[in-house]
Design an enzyme around this catalytic site. Sequence first.
Site, PDB file in Angstrom:
ATOM      1  N   LYS A  95      30.463  44.501  52.672  1.00  0.00           N
ATOM      2  CA  LYS A  95      31.589  45.244  52.093  1.00  0.00           C
ATOM      3  C   LYS A  95      31.207  45.667  50.677  1.00  0.00           C
ATOM      4  O   LYS A  95      30.756  44.837  49.874  1.00  0.00           O
ATOM      5  CB  LYS A  95      32.815  44.333  52.073  1.00  0.00           C
ATOM      6  CG  LYS A  95      34.127  45.043  52.217  1.00  0.00           C
ATOM      7  CD  LYS A  95      35.222  44.002  52.441  1.00  0.00           C
ATOM      8  CE  LYS A  95      36.573  44.611  52.377  1.00  0.00           C
ATOM      9  NZ  LYS A  95      37.627  43.574  52.393  1.00  0.00           N
TER      10      LYS A  95
HETATM   11  C1  E4P Z   1      40.809  44.332  53.507  1.00  0.00           C
HETATM   12  O1  E4P Z   1      39.674  44.597  53.695  1.00  0.00           O
HETATM   13  C2  E4P Z   1      41.455  44.357  52.179  1.00  0.00           C
HETATM   14  O2  E4P Z   1      40.705  43.597  51.284  1.00  0.00           O
HETATM   15  C3  E4P Z   1      42.860  43.887  52.279  1.00  0.00           C
HETATM   16  O3  E4P Z   1      43.464  44.471  53.425  1.00  0.00           O
HETATM   17  C4  E4P Z   1      43.660  44.138  51.031  1.00  0.00           C
HETATM   18  O4  E4P Z   1      45.025  43.854  51.278  1.00  0.00           O
HETATM   19  P1  E4P Z   1      46.087  43.685  50.098  1.00  0.00           P
HETATM   20  O5  E4P Z   1      46.347  45.011  49.484  1.00  0.00           O
HETATM   21  O6  E4P Z   1      47.304  43.135  50.775  1.00  0.00           O
HETATM   22  O7  E4P Z   1      45.488  42.725  49.103  1.00  0.00           O
END
Ligand code: E4P
Length: 215
Positions: free
Chosen positions: A83
């Site tokens: 990522k």
């Molecule tokens: C996923 O890859 C993201 O890091 C995550 O969905 C972020 O979600 P949030 O905005 O609820 O922190």
Amino acid sequence: MQFFIDTADMTAIQTAHDMGLVDGVTTNPTLIKKAGLDHETTIRQIATITSGPISVETISTDAEGMIKEADTFLQWGSNIVIKVVMTPEGMKAVRALSSRGIKTNVTLVFTPLQALIAAKSGATYVSPFVGRLDDISTPGMAMIQQIRTIFDQYQFDTQILVASVRNPVHLLEAAMIGADVATVPPDTLMQLFQHPLTDSGIAKFLADAAAWTAQ
Ligand code: E4P
């Protein structure tokens, strides 16, 4: 539409996995911190539960550092996806990693044009954050529709991974639009089961069965 689970909590991942609802897992530094174990231990444990893709987030700000982290993360499981944040250095890293056949997930995407950049760089997944856009009064799902249109128009292989999902309606809309994946927090996943007519129907069947088995 595939369901990834958006958590580093082992119990939640195992529970969802046992119901057949985990096609993959997404993590980020906040979720790792919340789970309370060190990064490597957490990811290695997740890899024992699922053979689906596990997104592991780099924290370097330069491409070289991201690639170095990626090489470490890839030792933690056979199903690791790297990522990377949506920055110019991030896209340099994505290009280099994808040229080596390594899967990548571009995160913190908030516009269709950022998604287009990620696709052109060769990302495997792009993660547009719908909930955080909704939080600032900008409709997140409109971005998903725009990304779907662009990716279909130019036949990109990059998968749309709807992130920052906050409620079941986000999932319904993602599925209607034709998103490839949605990553779902455990609580939202469990909300999908809920319907008062399901509950009252079960109660009625159980009451009738009790009367019938007592005969
Ligand atoms: C996923 O890859 C993201 O890091 C995550 O969905 C972020 O979600 P949030 O905005 O609820 O922190």
